[in-house]
Motif scaffolding. Sequence first.
Motif, PDB file in Angstrom:
ATOM      1  N   ILE A  49     -11.277   0.750   2.908  1.00  6.20           N
ATOM      2  CA  ILE A  49     -10.505   0.190   3.940  1.00  6.20           C
ATOM      3  C   ILE A  49     -11.377  -0.384   5.100  1.00  6.20           C
ATOM      4  CG2 ILE A  49      -9.066   0.845   6.079  1.00  6.20           C
ATOM      5  CD1 ILE A  49      -7.412   2.708   3.500  1.00  6.20           C
ATOM      6  N   GLU A  59      -6.585  -2.718  11.077  1.00  2.00           N
ATOM      7  CA  GLU A  59      -6.612  -1.360  10.451  1.00  2.00           C
ATOM      8  C   GLU A  59      -5.235  -1.363   9.526  1.00  2.00           C
ATOM      9  OE1 GLU A  59      -8.213   2.105   9.049  1.00  2.00           O
ATOM     10  OE2 GLU A  59      -9.089   0.969  10.623  1.00  2.00           O
ATOM     11  N   GLU A  60      -3.946  -1.664  10.198  1.00  3.10           N
ATOM     12  CA  GLU A  60      -2.766  -1.659   9.332  1.00  3.10           C
ATOM     13  C   GLU A  60      -2.656  -2.591   8.323  1.00  3.10           C
ATOM     14  OE1 GLU A  60       1.798  -3.022  10.672  1.00  3.10           O
ATOM     15  OE2 GLU A  60       0.671  -1.669  12.166  1.00  3.10           O
ATOM     16  N   GLU A  61      -3.485  -3.783   8.417  1.00  8.87           N
ATOM     17  CA  GLU A  61      -3.289  -4.672   7.425  1.00  8.87           C
ATOM     18  C   GLU A  61      -4.256  -4.339   6.187  1.00  8.87           C
ATOM     19  OE1 GLU A  61      -2.908  -9.054   9.794  1.00  8.87           O
ATOM     20  OE2 GLU A  61      -5.101  -8.033   9.609  1.00  8.87           O
ATOM     21  N   GLN A  63      -4.880  -1.168   5.359  1.00  9.77           N
ATOM     22  CA  GLN A  63      -4.067  -0.429   4.694  1.00  9.77           C
ATOM     23  C   GLN A  63      -2.959  -0.760   3.829  1.00  9.77           C
ATOM     24  OE1 GLN A  63      -4.862   3.228   5.213  1.00  9.77           O
ATOM     25  NE2 GLN A  63      -3.600   3.531   3.618  1.00  9.77           N
ATOM     26  N   GLU A  64      -2.223  -1.462   4.350  1.00 13.86           N
ATOM     27  CA  GLU A  64      -1.106  -2.115   3.542  1.00 13.86           C
ATOM     28  C   GLU A  64      -1.816  -2.969   2.363  1.00 13.86           C
ATOM     29  OE1 GLU A  64       1.935  -5.748   4.153  1.00 13.86           O
ATOM     30  OE2 GLU A  64       2.016  -4.245   5.675  1.00 13.86           O
ATOM     31  N   HIS A  65      -2.792  -3.710   2.442  1.00 17.92           N
ATOM     32  CA  HIS A  65      -3.565  -4.185   1.499  1.00 17.92           C
ATOM     33  C   HIS A  65      -3.961  -3.540   0.244  1.00 17.92           C
ATOM     34  CE1 HIS A  65      -5.922  -7.569  -0.649  1.00 17.92           C
ATOM     35  NE2 HIS A  65      -6.915  -6.521  -0.553  1.00 17.92           N
ATOM     36  N   GLU A  67      -3.153  -0.338  -0.022  1.00 16.51           N
ATOM     37  CA  GLU A  67      -1.794   0.193  -0.841  1.00 16.51           C
ATOM     38  C   GLU A  67      -1.069  -0.729  -1.857  1.00 16.51           C
ATOM     39  OE1 GLU A  67       0.654   1.919   2.203  1.00 16.51           O
ATOM     40  OE2 GLU A  67      -0.730   3.469   2.652  1.00 16.51           O
ATOM     41  N   PHE A  68      -1.034  -1.969  -1.359  1.00 18.56           N
ATOM     42  CA  PHE A  68      -0.230  -2.691  -2.375  1.00 18.56           C
ATOM     43  C   PHE A  68      -1.058  -3.418  -3.629  1.00 18.56           C
ATOM     44  CE2 PHE A  68       1.399  -6.645  -3.611  1.00 18.56           C
ATOM     45  CZ  PHE A  68       2.589  -6.518  -4.055  1.00 18.56           C
ATOM     46  N   ASN A  69      -2.251  -3.741  -3.174  1.00 13.56           N
ATOM     47  CA  ASN A  69      -3.023  -4.653  -4.094  1.00 13.56           C
ATOM     48  C   ASN A  69      -4.055  -3.756  -4.595  1.00 13.56           C
ATOM     49  OD1 ASN A  69      -2.165  -7.397  -3.594  1.00 13.56           O
ATOM     50  ND2 ASN A  69      -2.689  -6.694  -1.430  1.00 13.56           N
TER      51      ASN A  69
END
Length: 92
Positions: A49, A59-61, A63-65, A67-69
Amino acid sequence: MKLDDVMDSLEDNEALLMDPQDQFNPCIVGTGYLFHHGPVAVYDIGKVIAVFVAEGMTEEEAQEHFEFNVIGGWVGDGTPIFVHLFASCQKD
């Protein structure tokens, strides 16, 4: 075991690595084994991350990246393992 030895072991066993490798190889903290396959690369989630954040994500982007990718991407038996590392519980 040195990172070069870990990388040689992973390469010899056709383990899959994050790309680009030069950015993410420092995030490898070891090798992991499953009943039917191993070794596979083990990455520190926090370090991965941090690479995304260094590339300009919040940080939020990041984490989302992740988790998804990243976690959402099963690519076969050589798929890496991602772990959260905890501080030692030893007393000083």
